[in-house]
Design a protein around this motif. Structure first.
Motif, mmCIF file in Angstrom:
data_model
loop_
_atom_site.group_PDB
_atom_site.id
_atom_site.type_symbol
_atom_site.label_atom_id
_atom_site.label_comp_id
_atom_site.label_asym_id
_atom_site.label_seq_id
_atom_site.Cartn_x
_atom_site.Cartn_y
_atom_site.Cartn_z
ATOM 1 N N ILE A 139 -24.802 5.613 -16.447
ATOM 2 C CA ILE A 139 -24.130 6.073 -17.937
ATOM 3 C C ILE A 139 -23.049 7.100 -17.584
ATOM 4 C CG2 ILE A 139 -24.099 6.901 -20.082
ATOM 5 C CD1 ILE A 139 -24.683 4.005 -20.142
ATOM 6 N N LYS A 140 -23.237 8.141 -17.033
ATOM 7 C CA LYS A 140 -22.511 9.370 -16.925
ATOM 8 C C LYS A 140 -21.341 8.750 -15.981
ATOM 9 C CE LYS A 140 -25.698 13.105 -16.856
ATOM 10 N NZ LYS A 140 -26.261 14.196 -16.129
ATOM 11 N N LYS A 141 -21.575 7.980 -14.969
ATOM 12 C CA LYS A 141 -20.425 7.620 -13.984
ATOM 13 C C LYS A 141 -19.698 6.850 -14.729
ATOM 14 C CE LYS A 141 -23.391 7.255 -9.948
ATOM 15 N NZ LYS A 141 -24.027 6.354 -8.704
ATOM 16 N N PHE A 142 -20.014 5.797 -15.466
ATOM 17 C CA PHE A 142 -19.109 4.993 -16.159
ATOM 18 C C PHE A 142 -18.263 5.723 -17.098
ATOM 19 C CE2 PHE A 142 -22.312 1.564 -15.642
ATOM 20 C CZ PHE A 142 -21.787 0.857 -14.407
ATOM 21 N N ALA A 143 -18.881 6.575 -17.914
ATOM 22 C CA ALA A 143 -18.208 7.391 -18.783
ATOM 23 C C ALA A 143 -17.227 8.471 -18.101
ATOM 24 C CB ALA A 143 -19.295 8.185 -19.726
ATOM 25 N N HIS A 144 -17.688 9.028 -17.183
ATOM 26 C CA HIS A 144 -16.585 9.830 -16.515
ATOM 27 C C HIS A 144 -15.455 9.138 -15.795
ATOM 28 C CE1 HIS A 144 -15.314 13.868 -14.901
ATOM 29 N NE2 HIS A 144 -15.405 13.496 -13.840
ATOM 30 N N PHE A 145 -15.937 7.928 -15.229
ATOM 31 C CA PHE A 145 -14.710 7.269 -14.640
ATOM 32 C C PHE A 145 -13.788 7.031 -15.650
ATOM 33 C CE2 PHE A 145 -12.707 3.218 -13.545
ATOM 34 C CZ PHE A 145 -12.438 3.368 -12.167
ATOM 35 N N ASN A 146 -14.036 6.638 -16.940
ATOM 36 C CA ASN A 146 -13.050 6.343 -18.069
ATOM 37 C C ASN A 146 -12.208 7.461 -18.511
ATOM 38 O OD1 ASN A 146 -13.543 3.532 -18.114
ATOM 39 N ND2 ASN A 146 -15.137 3.836 -19.932
ATOM 40 N N VAL A 147 -12.948 8.823 -18.462
ATOM 41 C CA VAL A 147 -12.397 10.099 -18.676
ATOM 42 C C VAL A 147 -11.252 10.286 -17.655
ATOM 43 C CG1 VAL A 147 -12.550 12.564 -18.530
ATOM 44 C CG2 VAL A 147 -14.214 11.116 -19.826
ATOM 45 N N GLU A 148 -11.651 10.095 -16.392
ATOM 46 C CA GLU A 148 -10.739 10.238 -15.049
ATOM 47 C C GLU A 148 -9.394 9.488 -15.274
ATOM 48 O OE1 GLU A 148 -12.205 11.290 -11.508
ATOM 49 O OE2 GLU A 148 -12.273 13.026 -12.566
ATOM 50 N N GLN A 149 -9.854 8.097 -15.906
ATOM 51 C CA GLN A 149 -8.621 7.090 -15.832
ATOM 52 C C GLN A 149 -7.826 7.508 -17.261
ATOM 53 O OE1 GLN A 149 -8.186 4.700 -13.742
ATOM 54 N NE2 GLN A 149 -9.728 5.782 -12.485
ATOM 55 N N GLY A 150 -8.135 8.360 -18.061
ATOM 56 C CA GLY A 150 -7.306 8.638 -19.163
ATOM 57 C C GLY A 150 -7.803 7.874 -20.376
ATOM 58 N N ARG A 151 -8.914 7.018 -20.432
ATOM 59 C CA ARG A 151 -9.040 6.152 -21.613
ATOM 60 C C ARG A 151 -9.905 6.849 -22.477
ATOM 61 N NH1 ARG A 151 -11.491 2.345 -17.130
ATOM 62 N NH2 ARG A 151 -9.582 1.491 -16.114
ATOM 63 N N ALA A 152 -10.918 7.980 -21.943
ATOM 64 C CA ALA A 152 -11.600 8.592 -22.854
ATOM 65 C C ALA A 152 -11.475 10.076 -22.438
ATOM 66 C CB ALA A 152 -12.959 8.194 -22.425
ATOM 67 N N LYS A 153 -12.487 10.853 -23.135
ATOM 68 C CA LYS A 153 -12.191 12.275 -23.224
ATOM 69 C C LYS A 153 -13.839 12.833 -23.104
ATOM 70 C CE LYS A 153 -7.731 14.044 -24.608
ATOM 71 N NZ LYS A 153 -7.179 13.296 -25.381
ATOM 72 N N TRP A 154 -14.115 13.975 -22.582
ATOM 73 C CA TRP A 154 -15.413 14.650 -22.992
ATOM 74 C C TRP A 154 -14.733 15.843 -23.851
ATOM 75 C CZ3 TRP A 154 -19.482 12.595 -21.636
ATOM 76 C CH2 TRP A 154 -19.895 11.943 -20.248
ATOM 77 N N VAL A 155 -15.567 16.003 -24.944
ATOM 78 C CA VAL A 155 -15.033 17.047 -25.937
ATOM 79 C C VAL A 155 -16.489 17.979 -26.245
ATOM 80 C CG1 VAL A 155 -14.355 17.364 -28.214
ATOM 81 C CG2 VAL A 155 -13.607 15.517 -27.167
ATOM 82 N N PRO A 156 -16.194 19.455 -26.157
ATOM 83 C CA PRO A 156 -17.476 20.050 -26.581
ATOM 84 C C PRO A 156 -17.817 19.656 -28.035
ATOM 85 C CG PRO A 156 -15.851 21.495 -25.882
ATOM 86 C CD PRO A 156 -15.140 20.083 -25.842
#
Ligand SMILES: [Zn+2]
Length: 571
Positions: A139-156
């Motif tokens: 799940i972390k991989k899928f999520a982080h992949f989207n962050v790297e692709q600019g489709r999502a963000k990690w936010v504190p």
């Protein structure tokens, strides 16, 4: 969840939830061994940007002391130098990132379908991993992949904004601060009912639009709108299409059928390929509207999200959710229909209001629906910030019952059925079962006993929020098994009881504001078969709230009469 700071060949600073090298980005050369929170990483990045933006952010400018600089910043935050070592990537290190093939596999596709427009905590993501039967790391991989692709963000989940903290899930600034291992940390209590939110936690914010659902939207209403509903429904659609105004208030008479008025606009929005949210503060309102929508949109899949603790992942552009669940969306909806805006727990909750506003896409629309608007929304209408749409009449063309006042000479603290008002209950009972509202739970039992003594042979009972027998009693009440039923405000909304007559005991009590009084009065005369009935306010004094409630009801009737929407006018 923690991240690792990474350094690229060209000096860029990134971060990843994995120690291993990013398969997509072979330019990463080293990482910092200490796992850091998202908030700390962002603070480091901010400091680097301030110190020397050119060095760290301009491609090709490599500075050898980047690592020293980062360690200096972290030491400034209170970290020990001994914890801060860099590890270089060797050519043989395992690759831990998601590959495009993995993203295309079944779990990857499901992840991408179910997280569109969502704002999810690590706890929510773990829940999704369990649902998809995949590992937490995947799940972390899928999520982080989207962050790297600019489709999502990690936010504190909670972060420093200027000198104060702010929860990024619910906007709360009044958070609890506490000393973390290396720096001050903070916990938000306002939204903790849907899972922990602290400055050490992270939110996954997916910035893609909701999608899915059939290309053709079939809308087959199983009802005919009354004239009053038709006028209001057209005004709602005009509002949805009008780019000049973002919010509107549908002020309806109690029992006028306000929900269906919004259905044609929902159908129009879905046909434009846009997304719709039906939100309400309470689960029973969502449970009530869901089958009506499903019946009228026969081929359309819905996401139905209620309760607070767990999350069930579904797809589609039409969502029905309680206001707590709305906190799990971010900039996701083109149109929001917010029902019962003045009800608990939404009314007065900054967190839920913030969540609703942030679930709306830029340029989206919110329609608030209520029979008893909050003073803030009426103020917004007066200031021209919110459009007002009125629905003043019930579908059966009969005016709303106007409450009458029966003055009591004595305090209504339970002391026996004395006074003329008690004998009026007999005449109410001739028309139908009597629902007696009281302001406090402690009044319920004494008044049940009192009414049983005063009306021998009557079936008398009562209930309140924490009553374990509440569901069965309400069911019997619906079936007409009681002559008289004593209740707190739990029954003020969302219930239609044929032939019911209403008495509000202690109507001058401070818990009864004008909204509660209008809602309680609104239980009477809701059905076509029994459109009449009586409402009696019993109290020693007549309060401003009581007068305002009567004014609101009379004003709705006057408006309906002027527009020819009701046939007769009760005195
Ligand atoms: Zn919060």
């Amino acid at each position: 969840m923690h991240f690792f700071l990474t350094l690229n060949k060209d000096g860029r600073v990134g971060f990843s939830p994995f120690r291993e090298r990013d398969a997509q980005d072979s330019s990463v050369v080293s990482y910092l061994c200490a796992p850091l929170s998202c908030a700390t990483i962002q603070a480091v990045q901010e400091q680097l940007r301030r110190r020397d933006p050119f060095t760290f952010w301009h491609k090709g400018s490599i500075r050898k002391d980047s690592k020293l600089e980062i360690i200096k910043i972290l030491k400034g935050f209170g970290w020990n130098a001994s914890d801060l070592t860099w590890k270089e990537y060797g050519p043989a290190l395992t690759i831990g990132q998601v590959s495009p093939e993995e993203q295309d596999n079944e779990a990857g596709k499901a992840f991408n379908q179910l997280t569109l427009g969502r704002q999810l905590s690590m706890g929510d993501l773990r829940g999704l991993a369990r649902e998809l039967k995949i590992k937490e790391d995947d799940i972390k991989k899928f999520a982080h992949f989207n962050v790297e692709q600019g489709r999502a963000k990690w936010v504190p989940a909670v972060r420093k904004v200027g000198n104060s903290w702010q929860c990024q899930r619910c906007g709360e600034r009044n958070v609890e601060e506490w000393p973390g291992q290396y720096e001050m940390a903070a916990t938000c209590r306002s939204c903790e009912s849907i899972g922990s939110s602290t400055s050490l936690d992270v939110l996954y914010r997916d910035e893609r639009s909701l999608s899915g659902g059939p290309s053709e939207v079939i809308f087959q209403p199983h009802w005919v709108l009354s004239e009053a509903q038709r006028i209001a429904s057209e005004q709602v659609l005009q509002f949805i299409k009008d780019p000049r105004v973002e919010t509107a208030l549908l002020w309806a008479a109690c029992g006028a059928g306000k929900t269906e008025v919004s259905f044609p606009s929902a159908a129009w929005t879905l046909k434009q390929g846009k997304s719709v949210l039906f939100a309400a503060p309470r689960q029973d309102v969502i449970n009530d509207v869901t089958p009506r929508l499903q019946r009228d949109f026969p081929n359309y899949p819905f996401q139905v999200l209620t309760g607070t603790s767990s999350i069930k992942f579904q797809g589609g552009r039409m969502v029905l959710a309680t206001t707590h669940q709305v906190l799990r969306f971010w900039r996701a909806f083109d149109v929001i229909f917010m029902d019962e805006m003045d009800a608990f727990p939404y009314q007065g909750s900054r967190a839920l209001e913030w969540g609703l506003n942030h679930a709306l896409r830029q340029g989206g629309k919110i329609l608030y629906l209520t029979a008893t608007p909050s003073s803030e929304s009426l103020k917004a209408v007066r200031q021209g910030m919110m459009r007002l749409i009125r629905l003043p009449a019930r579908h059966h063309h009969t005016s709303l019952p106007v409450p009458i006042w029966a003055q009591s000479r004595h305090s209504l603290e339970p002391n026996g059925c004395t006074g003329g008002w008690a004998s009026q209950i007999n005449s109410l009972r001739v028309q139908g079962p009597v629902l007696v509202f009281v302001p406090k739970i402690s009044w319920i039992d004494p008044w049940i006993k009192c009414f049983r003594r005063y009306f021998p042979g009557w079936r008398v009972d009562g209930s309140y929020s924490a009553d374990p027998d509440r569901p069965s009693k309400i069911k019997r009440l619906r079936q007409g098994e009681f002559d008289l039923f004593v209740s707190t405000t739990i029954l003020e909304r969302g219930i239609t009881l044929p032939r019911i007559q209403v008495v509000v005991l202690g109507a001058d009590h401070s818990v009864f504001d004008e909204r509660a009084l209008v809602q309680m009065a609104g239980r009477v005369g809701r059905t076509r078969e029994n459109p009449g009935g009586r409402v009696v306010f019993v109290s020693q004094r007549r309060t401003k709230a009581m007068r305002t409630a009567v004014q609101w009801i009379e004003e709705q009737n006057k408006r309906a009469l002027e527009l020819g929407l009701i046939d007769i006018r009760d005195s």
